[in-house]
Design a protein around this motif. Structure first.
Motif, mmCIF file in Angstrom:
data_model
loop_
_atom_site.group_PDB
_atom_site.id
_atom_site.type_symbol
_atom_site.label_atom_id
_atom_site.label_comp_id
_atom_site.label_asym_id
_atom_site.label_seq_id
_atom_site.Cartn_x
_atom_site.Cartn_y
_atom_site.Cartn_z
ATOM 1 N N ARG A 284 18.183 90.043 60.485
ATOM 2 C CA ARG A 284 18.064 88.667 59.328
ATOM 3 C C ARG A 284 19.079 88.431 58.338
ATOM 4 O O ARG A 284 18.814 89.109 57.557
ATOM 5 N N LYS A 285 20.482 88.301 59.359
ATOM 6 C CA LYS A 285 20.984 88.990 58.038
ATOM 7 C C LYS A 285 21.978 86.875 57.945
ATOM 8 O O LYS A 285 22.037 86.591 59.167
ATOM 9 N N ARG A 286 23.185 86.848 57.436
ATOM 10 C CA ARG A 286 24.031 85.487 56.877
ATOM 11 C C ARG A 286 25.516 85.910 57.674
ATOM 12 O O ARG A 286 25.788 87.186 56.440
ATOM 13 N N VAL A 287 25.847 85.007 58.748
ATOM 14 C CA VAL A 287 26.546 85.048 59.308
ATOM 15 C C VAL A 287 27.761 83.800 58.529
ATOM 16 O O VAL A 287 27.391 83.088 58.506
ATOM 17 N N ASN A 288 28.842 84.227 58.802
ATOM 18 C CA ASN A 288 30.007 82.849 58.697
ATOM 19 C C ASN A 288 29.872 82.184 59.940
ATOM 20 O O ASN A 288 30.054 83.494 60.681
ATOM 21 N N LEU A 289 30.344 80.895 60.047
ATOM 22 C CA LEU A 289 30.178 80.254 61.157
ATOM 23 C C LEU A 289 31.369 79.176 62.056
ATOM 24 O O LEU A 289 31.624 78.729 60.222
ATOM 25 N N ILE A 290 32.345 78.634 62.925
ATOM 26 C CA ILE A 290 32.397 77.711 62.759
ATOM 27 C C ILE A 290 32.232 77.025 63.477
ATOM 28 O O ILE A 290 32.246 77.047 64.498
ATOM 29 N N VAL A 291 32.028 75.314 62.788
ATOM 30 C CA VAL A 291 31.739 74.655 63.537
ATOM 31 C C VAL A 291 33.090 73.783 63.762
ATOM 32 O O VAL A 291 33.498 72.938 62.925
ATOM 33 N N PRO A 292 33.479 73.413 65.096
ATOM 34 C CA PRO A 292 34.966 72.373 65.040
ATOM 35 C C PRO A 292 34.381 70.887 65.337
ATOM 36 O O PRO A 292 33.083 70.215 65.563
ATOM 37 N N TYR A 293 34.888 70.118 64.619
ATOM 38 C CA TYR A 293 34.886 68.753 65.220
ATOM 39 C C TYR A 293 35.692 67.940 64.764
ATOM 40 O O TYR A 293 36.731 68.716 64.808
ATOM 41 N N LYS A 294 35.743 66.389 65.257
ATOM 42 C CA LYS A 294 36.902 65.609 64.726
ATOM 43 C C LYS A 294 36.634 64.455 64.003
ATOM 44 O O LYS A 294 35.679 63.916 64.911
ATOM 45 N N GLU A 295 37.380 63.729 63.413
ATOM 46 C CA GLU A 295 37.437 62.545 62.914
ATOM 47 C C GLU A 295 37.714 61.156 63.758
ATOM 48 O O GLU A 295 38.731 61.515 64.091
ATOM 49 N N LEU A 296 37.216 60.506 62.837
ATOM 50 C CA LEU A 296 37.091 58.844 63.806
ATOM 51 C C LEU A 296 37.831 58.105 62.894
ATOM 52 O O LEU A 296 37.058 57.841 61.486
#
Length: 236
Positions: A143-155
């Motif tokens: 169990r390790k910490r990894v970097n993740l990409i969260v895509p999003y759009k702003e209103l």
């Protein structure tokens, strides 16, 4: 010095009968319970921890019950690349993401090095005890910490104006909304990653149960192809 030797020594110094030590059965139970969670003492200092679930612990999958008290946060993609296997053995399947630093698919019959799509959940610390046991943390997986990409759009919102840029009458005023181009946010979360020393022995031994997780092509230029672990009924 064992637990019961320590108990006798402690009792001889401070007096017996006033200290409630665990029984031998309770001591063994506590030891086995923490076997796969050596950092549990640190984890339980927090209200929750973020966990990336790209496997059968996702919502609607067979092992989501292990984190049923968690809260869904977002869909995300790994920053590093993985070779993503699964073992198909009768009714059970074991997904195995293996971290790789290769950029190209150079080994025949191996899964290509790609990002993995999964879910981020806010998980209560006590739920890691069941997760770590199921994953055999420190033995089959780390169990390790990894970097993740969260895509999003702003209103983005702005006021309506007339054709000559004059404010509208009060009864006609309002807000108009417009979505921004897609942006990404980097977040860190725990992830269970296969231990090469364990799984490579099975691969080198020619174990035939290993298969490649399905992968798909994306229109996003930063993503391209990516893995998605799906339920058995949705897989090929």
């Amino acid at each position: 010095m064992g637990l019961f030797q320590a108990k006798n020594a402690f009792s001889s110094i401070f007096g017996g009968g006033r200290i409630n030590f665990p029984s031998e059965h309770e001591a063994h139970w506590q030891t086995d319970r923490m076997r796969y969670s050596p950092d549990y003492g640190w984890l339980e200092q927090f209200e929750y921890q973020l966990l990336f679930t790209p496997d059968d612990t996702k919502i609607g999958h067979s092992r989501h019950c292990l984190i049923e008290d968690s809260a869904f946060v977002a869909t995300a993609y790994t920053v590093p690349s993985f070779n993503y296997w699964y073992i198909d053995a009768d009714e059970d399947r074991t997904p195995i993401p293996m971290l790789t630093y290769q950029r190209k698919h150079i080994i025949r019959y191996f899964p290509p090095p790609l990002k993995i799509q999964g879910e981020i959940h806010a998980v209560r610390p006590y739920e890691f005890l069941g997760l770590d046991t199921y994953k055999r943390n420190t033995v089959q997986f780390h169990r390790k910490r990894v970097n993740l990409i969260v895509p999003y759009k702003e209103l983005m919102t702005s006021d309506y104006f007339s054709n000559d840029d004059q404010p509208l009458p009060m009864c006609l005023r309002g807000k108009k909304g417009q979505m921004s181009p897609e942006k990404v946010y980097i977040i860190r979360a725990w992830m269970y990653i296969g231990i090469p020393e364990y799984w490579d022995n099975l691969l080198d031994g020619g174990f035939r149960g290993f298969k490649t997780v399905n992968y798909y092509e994306s229109r996003r230029p930063w993503l391209k192809e990516y893995y998605v672990y799906r339920k058995r009924l949705e897989s090929n």
